[in-house]
Design a protein around this motif. Sequence first.
Motif, short mmCIF file in Angstrom:
data_model
loop_
_atom_site.label_atom_id
_atom_site.label_comp_id
_atom_site.label_asym_id
_atom_site.label_seq_id
_atom_site.Cartn_x
_atom_site.Cartn_y
_atom_site.Cartn_z
N PRO A 7 88.12 24.83 -8.97
CA PRO A 7 88.09 26.05 -9.78
C PRO A 7 88.24 27.29 -8.92
CG PRO A 7 85.90 25.11 -9.61
CD PRO A 7 86.83 24.10 -9.01
N PHE A 8 88.91 28.28 -9.46
CA PHE A 8 89.14 29.53 -8.75
C PHE A 8 87.95 30.47 -8.97
CE2 PHE A 8 93.40 27.90 -8.91
CZ PHE A 8 93.98 28.34 -7.73
N PHE A 9 87.57 31.15 -7.90
CA PHE A 9 86.53 32.18 -7.96
C PHE A 9 87.11 33.48 -7.41
CE2 PHE A 9 84.06 28.32 -8.15
CZ PHE A 9 83.08 28.63 -9.09
N TYR A 10 86.68 34.58 -7.99
CA TYR A 10 87.27 35.88 -7.70
C TYR A 10 86.19 36.87 -7.30
CZ TYR A 10 91.08 33.84 -10.46
OH TYR A 10 92.07 33.00 -10.94
N GLU A 11 86.66 37.95 -6.69
CA GLU A 11 85.79 39.09 -6.39
C GLU A 11 86.49 40.36 -6.85
OE1 GLU A 11 87.27 39.76 -1.76
OE2 GLU A 11 85.20 39.16 -2.19
N ALA A 12 85.78 41.47 -6.82
CA ALA A 12 86.35 42.74 -7.28
C ALA A 12 87.34 43.29 -6.27
CB ALA A 12 85.22 43.76 -7.53
N GLY A 13 88.34 44.03 -6.75
CA GLY A 13 89.35 44.62 -5.88
C GLY A 13 90.13 45.70 -6.60
N TRP A 14 91.02 46.38 -5.87
CA TRP A 14 91.76 47.50 -6.41
C TRP A 14 92.81 47.07 -7.43
CZ3 TRP A 14 97.06 47.82 -5.95
CH2 TRP A 14 97.64 46.98 -5.01
N LYS A 15 93.29 45.82 -7.35
CA LYS A 15 94.30 45.35 -8.30
C LYS A 15 93.74 45.18 -9.71
CE LYS A 15 97.04 42.92 -4.81
NZ LYS A 15 97.58 41.61 -4.36
N ASP A 16 92.43 45.16 -9.82
CA ASP A 16 91.83 45.03 -11.15
C ASP A 16 92.12 46.24 -12.03
OD1 ASP A 16 90.80 42.61 -10.33
OD2 ASP A 16 88.90 43.48 -9.68
N ALA A 17 92.42 47.38 -11.42
CA ALA A 17 92.76 48.57 -12.21
C ALA A 17 94.04 48.35 -13.02
CB ALA A 17 92.91 49.78 -11.30
N CYS A 18 95.01 47.63 -12.44
CA CYS A 18 96.24 47.32 -13.17
C CYS A 18 95.94 46.40 -14.36
CB CYS A 18 97.25 46.67 -12.23
SG CYS A 18 97.72 47.69 -10.82
N ALA A 19 95.07 45.42 -14.16
CA ALA A 19 94.70 44.53 -15.26
C ALA A 19 93.95 45.28 -16.36
CB ALA A 19 93.85 43.38 -14.72
N VAL A 20 93.11 46.22 -15.96
CA VAL A 20 92.39 47.02 -16.96
C VAL A 20 93.37 47.84 -17.80
CG1 VAL A 20 90.82 48.97 -17.22
CG2 VAL A 20 90.24 47.12 -15.67
N PHE A 21 94.41 48.39 -17.18
CA PHE A 21 95.41 49.14 -17.93
C PHE A 21 96.13 48.25 -18.93
CE2 PHE A 21 99.94 50.27 -18.26
CZ PHE A 21 99.83 51.47 -18.91
N PHE A 22 96.55 47.07 -18.51
CA PHE A 22 97.28 46.18 -19.42
C PHE A 22 96.40 45.72 -20.58
CE2 PHE A 22 98.37 41.81 -20.67
CZ PHE A 22 99.66 42.01 -21.14
N TYR A 23 95.17 45.32 -20.29
CA TYR A 23 94.32 44.80 -21.36
C TYR A 23 93.78 45.92 -22.25
CZ TYR A 23 94.58 40.19 -19.28
OH TYR A 23 95.05 38.99 -18.82
N SER A 24 93.82 47.15 -21.79
CA SER A 24 93.51 48.26 -22.70
C SER A 24 94.61 48.42 -23.75
CB SER A 24 93.34 49.55 -21.91
OG SER A 24 94.54 49.91 -21.26
N LEU A 25 95.88 48.15 -23.37
CA LEU A 25 96.95 48.14 -24.36
C LEU A 25 96.75 47.02 -25.38
CD1 LEU A 25 100.06 48.71 -22.03
CD2 LEU A 25 98.76 50.42 -23.30
N VAL A 26 96.31 45.86 -24.91
CA VAL A 26 96.03 44.75 -25.82
C VAL A 26 94.89 45.12 -26.77
CG1 VAL A 26 95.30 42.33 -25.94
CG2 VAL A 26 96.87 43.07 -24.15
N HIS A 82 90.20 52.16 -24.03
CA HIS A 82 91.10 52.28 -25.17
C HIS A 82 90.50 53.12 -26.30
CE1 HIS A 82 89.14 49.85 -28.27
NE2 HIS A 82 90.18 50.09 -29.04
N THR A 83 89.19 53.32 -26.30
CA THR A 83 88.58 54.14 -27.36
C THR A 83 88.97 55.62 -27.26
OG1 THR A 83 86.57 54.37 -26.01
CG2 THR A 83 86.60 52.60 -27.64
N ILE A 84 89.38 56.07 -26.09
CA ILE A 84 89.77 57.49 -25.94
C ILE A 84 91.07 57.78 -26.69
CG2 ILE A 84 90.24 59.34 -24.30
CD1 ILE A 84 87.36 58.26 -24.26
#
Length: 387
Positions: free
Chosen positions: A86-105, A194-196
């Motif tokens: 199983p894959f395990f992750y940590e926090a990083g700067w690339k998570d900001a891109c994922a936050v932008f995409f999933y805010s559109l979702v 996305h609430t903004i």
Amino acid sequence: MKLSAILLPNRINSNIIIRLNCTSFAHRNSHEFVIQNHADIVSCVVMVFLVGLMVQSTSPIASLFISLHHNVSGLEPSRDAPKGDPFFYEAGWKDACAVFFYSLVCIVMHAILQEYLLDKISKKFHLSKSRLSALNESGQLVVFHLVTLLWGGDAILREGFIFNIPQLWDGYPNHPMSFLLKLWWIVQASYWIHTIPELYFQRIKRDEWAGRIRHAAAAFVFVASAYGFKFQRVGVCLVVLHSLAEFVAHSYRLNTILRGEREDFLDKFLGVINGSVFVVVRLCSLVLGVLTFYFGLAGAAPLVLRVAALSVLVSFQVYLMFNFITEAIKQRQESRQQAQAKPKKEKKEKIRKEKVKKPPVEESDLPEVDQNTNKTLRQRAAVVKAK
């Protein structure tokens, strides 16, 4: 020449006014077009990212927004290891891109829930504008907190935090996250972002913007701080507890919106559940925070960070408790005033009914024949006076 000189400025002014009206009308139409079709527009943007993931030249850029990154361990299935690791992750700067995409979702999901559920409920009950705004807000938050509660509770059970509380601070700051837990944190941050823009898309009144923006900003800051300072384990437990209280509170609010302010058994039962769950959640959050930040992380995390986190948590719980108590006192005072006003209204209505009643007819001791003759004589006298 003089007449044309006089009429020419008026023509120019009228042309300018017509152009300004046309531009303002086109501006309004563009706003209405964006508001009515924002879900389709955002879904097209999401499809662009998904199509870019299928093309080899653009897949690295698209995967930056769609996939989760910063994995520290894990192995894909192979012949030697068919199941892989199983894959395990940590926090990083690339998570900001994922936050932008999933805010559109989240914007697309918000529009789907609004159109296919909340709008139909509002049409069925014929609510006023204030109740309609409250219905839309609480309806969205009920679904979000329910998903947060179920998803976060499943992650807590999978990670074994509930049966082994020392895992919340053991090994800090090396706390790798599973795929589901990291995606849960990404979705939490995306929802509050996305609430903004939804304030504009849903035509929310400007008077309500300040309160909702403060709420969304406070929630996003808490999520980003817990995620960035590697308090993901204790943070997911605190957020799940808070979502439990918010789910019950907004369910109680929806009951009052749809059924009105009826003081029946269901309303009282939901009110008792709301109050008891709120108090229990606040106490559990305080105990969990003191146990983790004051005792568990002693020596593992800096003292300043632990004191700051604990002070923010305690002050937030005290603030929520203070607001809850003040609202409960206001509701009791209003109910007492209404109860005192009811007898006064009943007395006034009785007095009015007594005034409206006809005066009683005087009974005469004469026989019926004489009474009839008296009536005829009175009628004849009235006719003579009229003439």
